[in-house]
Design a protein around this motif. Structure first.
Motif, PDB file in Angstrom:
ATOM      1  N   ASP A 424      22.839 -32.330  95.560  1.00 33.24           N
ATOM      2  CA  ASP A 424      21.456 -31.075  95.664  1.00 33.24           C
ATOM      3  C   ASP A 424      20.808 -32.715  97.202  1.00 33.24           C
ATOM      4  O   ASP A 424      19.932 -33.517  95.869  1.00 33.24           O
ATOM      5  CB  ASP A 424      20.786 -30.996  94.091  1.00 33.24           C
ATOM      6  CG  ASP A 424      22.014 -30.023  93.627  1.00 33.24           C
ATOM      7  OD1 ASP A 424      23.179 -29.516  94.100  1.00 33.24           O
ATOM      8  OD2 ASP A 424      21.443 -29.993  92.390  1.00 33.24           O
ATOM      9  N   ARG A 425      20.611 -31.525  97.937  1.00 34.23           N
ATOM     10  CA  ARG A 425      19.697 -32.513  99.240  1.00 34.23           C
ATOM     11  C   ARG A 425      18.138 -31.561  98.431  1.00 34.23           C
ATOM     12  O   ARG A 425      17.268 -32.309  99.443  1.00 34.23           O
ATOM     13  CB  ARG A 425      20.592 -31.887 100.795  1.00 34.23           C
ATOM     14  CG  ARG A 425      19.891 -32.817 101.288  1.00 34.23           C
ATOM     15  CD  ARG A 425      20.286 -32.597 102.740  1.00 34.23           C
ATOM     16  NE  ARG A 425      19.780 -32.162 103.146  1.00 34.23           N
ATOM     17  CZ  ARG A 425      18.287 -31.439 103.084  1.00 34.23           C
ATOM     18  NH1 ARG A 425      17.531 -32.981 103.317  1.00 34.23           N
ATOM     19  NH2 ARG A 425      17.573 -30.055 104.051  1.00 34.23           N
ATOM     20  N   GLY A 426      18.376 -30.338  98.911  1.00 34.72           N
ATOM     21  CA  GLY A 426      16.785 -29.715  97.842  1.00 34.72           C
ATOM     22  C   GLY A 426      16.771 -29.352  99.034  1.00 34.72           C
ATOM     23  O   GLY A 426      17.166 -28.234 100.087  1.00 34.72           O
ATOM     24  N   ALA A 427      15.297 -28.357  99.801  1.00 33.32           N
ATOM     25  CA  ALA A 427      15.036 -27.591 100.496  1.00 33.32           C
ATOM     26  C   ALA A 427      14.612 -28.298 101.896  1.00 33.32           C
ATOM     27  O   ALA A 427      15.111 -29.539 102.311  1.00 33.32           O
ATOM     28  CB  ALA A 427      13.215 -27.213 100.382  1.00 33.32           C
ATOM     29  N   LEU A 428      15.467 -27.031 103.303  1.00 35.35           N
ATOM     30  CA  LEU A 428      15.526 -27.254 104.708  1.00 35.35           C
ATOM     31  C   LEU A 428      14.654 -26.620 104.855  1.00 35.35           C
ATOM     32  O   LEU A 428      14.815 -25.603 104.622  1.00 35.35           O
ATOM     33  CB  LEU A 428      17.187 -26.702 104.416  1.00 35.35           C
ATOM     34  CG  LEU A 428      17.814 -26.596 106.262  1.00 35.35           C
ATOM     35  CD1 LEU A 428      17.594 -27.707 106.506  1.00 35.35           C
ATOM     36  CD2 LEU A 428      18.731 -26.136 106.335  1.00 35.35           C
ATOM     37  N   TYR A 429      13.842 -26.957 105.979  1.00 38.77           N
ATOM     38  CA  TYR A 429      13.211 -26.958 107.301  1.00 38.77           C
ATOM     39  C   TYR A 429      13.556 -26.870 107.941  1.00 38.77           C
ATOM     40  O   TYR A 429      14.392 -27.757 108.879  1.00 38.77           O
ATOM     41  CB  TYR A 429      11.807 -27.155 106.850  1.00 38.77           C
ATOM     42  CG  TYR A 429      11.506 -27.265 105.370  1.00 38.77           C
ATOM     43  CD1 TYR A 429      10.029 -26.716 104.712  1.00 38.77           C
ATOM     44  CD2 TYR A 429      11.567 -28.399 104.580  1.00 38.77           C
ATOM     45  CE1 TYR A 429       9.495 -26.531 102.995  1.00 38.77           C
ATOM     46  CE2 TYR A 429      11.064 -28.510 102.648  1.00 38.77           C
ATOM     47  CZ  TYR A 429      10.143 -27.841 102.644  1.00 38.77           C
ATOM     48  OH  TYR A 429       9.572 -27.206 101.515  1.00 38.77           O
TER      49      TYR A 429
END
Length: 453
Positions: A424-429
């Motif tokens: 899981d890489r997390g949030a993408l902006y």
């Protein structure tokens, strides 16, 4: 006139050699300056408020710089705190500075310059037609500002106000890298062309040295030239290495835009004084008709889970470009089936990057590649992390056993170095703006507070 400007490192927290710093301090600089951030690392720091470099690394560098400032009694200016220059980044570095002042028994006046932009201010500027797009800027509307986080990039003027107010240490939000080094020389009446060119040359520390590093540079600025000197042992400067830095982060090495005008290096000359020092002359600064501050924004667009694999089978390597479009169709149907229609495949992105077959240029590779092995990066992007992870589990499973027409029966197509392979890489902006605010005064988008430590 003679002014000495010390750039101890390319970025606060990147680390620098203490001996190199000592050499710079021995020259008794009039100001110490460096930046702490950039947009180079992408939109995550601005979108999330999480700095790129660790608090431990920043503390190490900041301790040395605060003690150096105390020893010399000169201003220390740090810009783009917390990588993005968000207000939270300024507060994070300020918290470290307070703790270090207590530990080291340091006394100074601290100035904090904030650059976050309120939604209402941005919408008012937009409605008044005072937000102008730069080249290749995305289309925007006034609702964008409600879902993104935006900072303005300051020039020298807010920094100069803090200097005039007697601030010994200035921690600034998003700032033009060059403004950090140009602020004090401008106040002292230095030639603007030489000042901005000097600032551009040393903005990244010893990035223009051979070999480049996170160490520092010292500039001696005089009436008709400046000398730039590398400080780390075993490094050198050449006219070419110094001149080349005007191209870094610029499409045009001769015309470099700042909030108040344009640096014109067309007539600049570069001369080797010795192996460590280059003398520079001839740049001009062309004031702009109107003042502008660049706006930078970032918004959350989803969450990602990644899978890393590899393959060294020539048959599989040749088959993958044809197989992957079919695999994506299969995954769309699988998403509808597994989630019983609650997840729309249109909201999910499943991306394969084949490293070794042109993944870096993403389809623009000028020459055909025939790799012996491929690295495969699979990225699943979804509206939430739980969904991204769930989809990635069956994407990883299916991708390890893709049907290869040349083989009978089940074969392994991808090998995974980790178990489980899903990470899981997390949030993408994403960045939302490449625009400037117009019709403003040099300081109106920023606010400053001071305190005595």
């Amino acid at each position: 006139m003679e002014l000495r400007i010390l750039a101890p490192t390319g970025a606060l927290g990147a680390g620098f050699d203490a001996d190199a710093l000592a050499r710079g301090l021995a020259a008794r600089p009039d100001v110490i300056a460096c930046d702490a951030g950039s947009t180079d690392s992408g939109p995550a720091a601005l979108g999330s408020g999480t700095p790129k470099l660790s608090a431990q690394a920043v503390t190490r560098d900041l301790r040395l710089l605060l003690k150096a400032r105390d020893e010399l009694g000169v201003p220390l200016i740090i810009g783009s705190c917390g990588t993005s220059g968000r207000d939270t980044g300024v507060d994070q570095v300020a918290s470290l500075a307070r703790a270090l002042a207590a530990e080291e028994n340091l006394h100074f006046k601290l100035g904090l310059i904030y650059s976050d932009q309120p939604v209402q201010r941005l919408q008012d500027l937009y409605d008044a037609g005072r937000i102008r797009s730069l080249a290749n800027a995305p289309e925007i509307d006034r609702e964008l500002f409600e879902r993104s986080h935006t900072v303005a990039m300051m020039g020298v003027e807010p920094l100069q106000e803090a200097l005039r107010d007697g601030c010994d240490v200035i921690l600034a939000g998003r700032a033009s890298d060059t403004a950090l080094f140009a602020a004090l020389p401008h106040m002292r009446g230095a030639d603007p062309g030489l000042t901005w060119h000097m600032a551009k040359t040393i903005e990244c520390g010893a990035a223009c040295a051979i070999p480049p590093s996170a160490n520092g540079l010292l500039v001696t600025l005089r009436d008709d030239h400046f000398d730039v000197t590398t400080l780390a042992a075993g490094t050198r400067l050449t006219p070419r290495s110094v001149a080349a830095h005007t191209l870094y982060e610029n499409a045009d090495p001769y015309h470099i835009a700042e909030p108040s005008g344009v640096l014109d290096t067309t007539g600049a000359t570069y001369e080797a004084v010795d192996e460590q020092t280059v003398r520079v002359r001839g740049a001009r600064y062309l004031p702009a008709d109107g003042y502008t501050n660049k706006l930078e924004g970032a918004e959350l667009v989803g969450y990602q889970t990644v899978i890393i694999g590899g393959v060294r089978d020539r048959v599989v390597i040749d088959a993958l470009p044809k197989l992957l479009p079919t695999a994506k169709q299969y995954f769309d149907a699988k998403i509808l089936d597994v989630f019983n229609g609650r997840v729309d495949p249109a909201d999910i992105d499943i991306d394969y990057r084949l490293y070794g077959a042109g993944a870096v240029l993403t389809g623009s590779e000028p020459d055909p590649l025939t790799p012996r092995e491929l690295g495969v990066l699979i990225t699943v992007t979804a509206p939430d992390q739980e969904t991204a992870h769930a989809i990635a589990t069956f994407v990883a499973h299916a991708s390890s056993h893709l049907p290869i027409a040349e083989y009978d029966g089940l074969v392994s197509t991808l090998a995974y170095p980790y178990s489980p392979p899903e990470m899981d890489r997390g949030a993408l902006y994403r960045f939302t703006l490449n625009h400037v605010a117009t019709g403003i005064t040099p300081t109106e988008l920023f606010r400053t507070v001071t305190e005595e430590l």
